[in-house]
Write a protein that holds these residues in place. Structure first.
Motif, PDB file in Angstrom:
ATOM      1  N   SER A  33      -5.167  -9.880   4.569  1.00 59.30           N
ATOM      2  CA  SER A  33      -4.096  -8.997   4.087  1.00 59.30           C
ATOM      3  C   SER A  33      -3.477  -9.549   2.811  1.00 59.30           C
ATOM      4  CB  SER A  33      -3.001  -8.870   5.151  1.00 59.30           C
ATOM      5  OG  SER A  33      -2.258 -10.065   5.212  1.00 59.30           O
TER       6      SER A  33
ATOM      7  N   GLY B 238       0.806  -1.218   0.000  1.00 57.74           N
ATOM      8  CA  GLY B 238       0.000   0.000   0.000  1.00 57.74           C
ATOM      9  C   GLY B 238       0.840   1.270   0.000  1.00 57.74           C
TER      10      GLY B 238
ATOM     11  N   ASP C 182      -0.479  -9.724   2.370  1.00 54.32           N
ATOM     12  CA  ASP C 182       0.686 -10.528   2.787  1.00 54.32           C
ATOM     13  C   ASP C 182       0.326 -12.001   2.927  1.00 54.32           C
ATOM     14  OD1 ASP C 182       1.959  -8.118   2.880  1.00 54.32           O
ATOM     15  OD2 ASP C 182       1.874  -7.921   5.061  1.00 54.32           O
TER      16      ASP C 182
ATOM     17  N   GLY D 224      -5.681  -7.448  -1.095  1.00 51.72           N
ATOM     18  CA  GLY D 224      -6.144  -7.603   0.281  1.00 51.72           C
ATOM     19  C   GLY D 224      -7.552  -7.062   0.372  1.00 51.72           C
ATOM     20  N   ASP D 225      -8.446  -7.745   1.086  1.00 54.00           N
ATOM     21  CA  ASP D 225      -9.862  -7.370   1.015  1.00 54.00           C
ATOM     22  C   ASP D 225     -10.654  -7.987   2.175  1.00 54.00           C
ATOM     23  OD1 ASP D 225     -12.146  -6.251  -0.052  1.00 54.00           O
ATOM     24  OD2 ASP D 225     -12.224  -7.526  -1.825  1.00 54.00           O
TER      25      ASP D 225
ATOM     26  N   ILE E 191     -10.588  -9.211   7.497  1.00 60.53           N
ATOM     27  CA  ILE E 191      -9.741  -8.496   6.531  1.00 60.53           C
ATOM     28  C   ILE E 191      -8.577  -9.421   6.219  1.00 60.53           C
ATOM     29  CG2 ILE E 191      -8.141  -6.571   6.204  1.00 60.53           C
ATOM     30  CD1 ILE E 191     -10.749  -5.392   6.297  1.00 60.53           C
TER      31      ILE E 191
ATOM     32  N   GLY F 183      -7.578   1.449   1.644  1.00 56.33           N
ATOM     33  CA  GLY F 183      -8.151   0.327   2.393  1.00 56.33           C
ATOM     34  C   GLY F 183      -8.177   0.525   3.899  1.00 56.33           C
ATOM     35  N   HIS F 184      -7.009   0.838   4.447  1.00 53.90           N
ATOM     36  CA  HIS F 184      -6.893   0.837   5.911  1.00 53.90           C
ATOM     37  C   HIS F 184      -7.761   1.852   6.653  1.00 53.90           C
ATOM     38  CE1 HIS F 184      -3.926  -2.309   6.186  1.00 53.90           C
ATOM     39  NE2 HIS F 184      -3.350  -1.801   5.102  1.00 53.90           N
TER      40      HIS F 184
HETATM   41  C1  IPE Z   1      -5.204  -4.366   3.178  1.00 57.47           C
HETATM   42  O1  IPE Z   1      -4.306  -5.210   2.547  1.00 57.47           O
HETATM   43  C2  IPE Z   1      -6.594  -4.563   2.683  1.00 57.47           C
HETATM   44  C3  IPE Z   1      -7.583  -3.725   3.360  1.00 57.47           C
HETATM   45  C4  IPE Z   1      -7.364  -2.904   4.344  1.00 57.47           C
HETATM   46  C5  IPE Z   1      -8.918  -3.862   2.879  1.00 57.47           C
HETATM   47  P1  IPE Z   1      -2.793  -5.115   3.011  1.00 57.47           P
HETATM   48  O2  IPE Z   1      -2.736  -5.208   4.507  1.00 57.47           O
HETATM   49  O3  IPE Z   1      -2.014  -6.117   2.259  1.00 57.47           O
HETATM   50  O4  IPE Z   1      -2.409  -3.640   2.555  1.00 57.47           O
HETATM   51  P2  IPE Z   1      -1.092  -2.791   2.767  1.00 57.47           P
HETATM   52  O5  IPE Z   1      -0.089  -3.254   1.772  1.00 57.47           O
HETATM   53  O6  IPE Z   1      -0.626  -3.047   4.187  1.00 57.47           O
HETATM   54  O7  IPE Z   1      -1.524  -1.386   2.547  1.00 57.47           O
END
Ligand code: IPE
Length: 270
Positions: free
Chosen positions: A152, A10, A154, A138-139, A150, A53-54
């Motif tokens: 990730s 992100g 990762d 990530g979703d 959620i 996202g976060h």
């Molecule tokens: C986050 O995915 C997905 C959401 C918050 C919906 P990640 O946790 O992989 O995202 P980054 O890379 O840390 O931003």
């Protein structure tokens, strides 16, 4: 052809401040690197959420799972803005001549208390066989214990790397890699070039998304890195906003990035 799983974190692809702004030029530069590499490797791409996202997931407490109906608007919004980011990436990549095929995490994964326990990977397998690059983000996904969770990027990376027997996983970030100590607070912090996973320092420092070091998130990233290394997969971390870095990383060329090996090796510090 070797398969490589690449995560676009992100912090690499979105601006931490500013309302839902992607790093347009960085994504273009990454897409150009993929254009040069796409006939030499097979890729699975994963991306994170950053500021798309976060903040929303946090506002609606989505990491706690389903507690109340008011959160469900947050589930919709998270999907909307994550898809919005995904569409932007898709467009930039096809403008650069790279074909991606988005696959929604919630259509292929179910978790139990946050961990993937079911998956459907046939579509990804088929798409890989014709050399179109699957891209997953990530979703919010269905969770058998918490209602939703959620997931990730990762965790998606390590799941894909293991299931598709990837040669390695690459975490693209906006920092060089893992340091001996926190470079933000310690002027003597040095970049670790290469290290056996069992020798990783206790306090690993890779700045995470939004620059806010939320311990849990960092811990989880490290957990996924160790999970892969324990199972024989090399993990590399590098700043993919630097043109040419993906090429260096893929060909193990000299450069400023970190390699975590699944086999014993002499630690190299830069
Ligand atoms: C986050 O995915 C997905 C959401 C918050 C919906 P990640 O946790 O992989 O995202 P980054 O890379 O840390 O931003």
């Amino acid at each position: 052809m070797d398969l490589i799983v690449v995560k676009l974190g992100g912090s690499l692809i979105t601006k931490k401040r500013g309302l839902l702004e992607e790093k347009h030029d960085t994504i273009h530069s990454i897409a150009r690197e993929f254009r040069n590499m796409k006939d030499k490797f097979k890729f699975i791409l994963v991306h994170g959420g950053g500021s798309f996202g976060h903040p929303i997931a946090k506002k609606y407490n989505l990491n706690k799972g389903f507690k109340e109906y008011d959160q469900l608007i947050g589930v919709s919004k998270t999907r909307y803005y994550m898809s919005f980011l995904n569409q932007k990436i898709l467009k930039i990549f096809f403008e650069e001549g790279v074909s991606l095929i988005p696959i929604h995490a919630s259509s292929i994964f179910v978790t139990e208390d946050g961990k993937i326990t079911s998956s459907y990977l046939d579509s990804i397998k088929s798409f890989l066989s014709i050399n179109i690059i699957p891209i997953i983000f990530g979703d919010v996904v269905a969770d058998r214990v918490k209602g939703f969770s959620i997931l990730s990027g990762d965790q998606i990376v390590s799941y894909m790397a293991l299931n598709f027997k990837a040669r390695e996983a690459i975490f693209g970030t906006d920092v060089k890699g893992i340091y001996t100590s926190n470079p933000k607070t310690d002027a003597n912090a040095r970049l670790i070039r290469k290290i056996y996973y069992k020798n990783l320092p206790k306090e690993i420092s890779i700045r995470n998304n939004l620059g806010s070091d939320v311990t849990g998130e960092m811990e989880n990233k490290v957990k996924e890195i160790l999970y892969m290394a324990e199972r024989g997969i090399s993990v590399k971390i590098g700043n993919l906003s630097i043109p040419g870095m993906l090429h260096k990383i893929l060909y193990n060329l000299h450069g400023e990035y970190t390699i975590i090996t699944p086999y014993p090796t002499k630690t190299i510090i830069m």
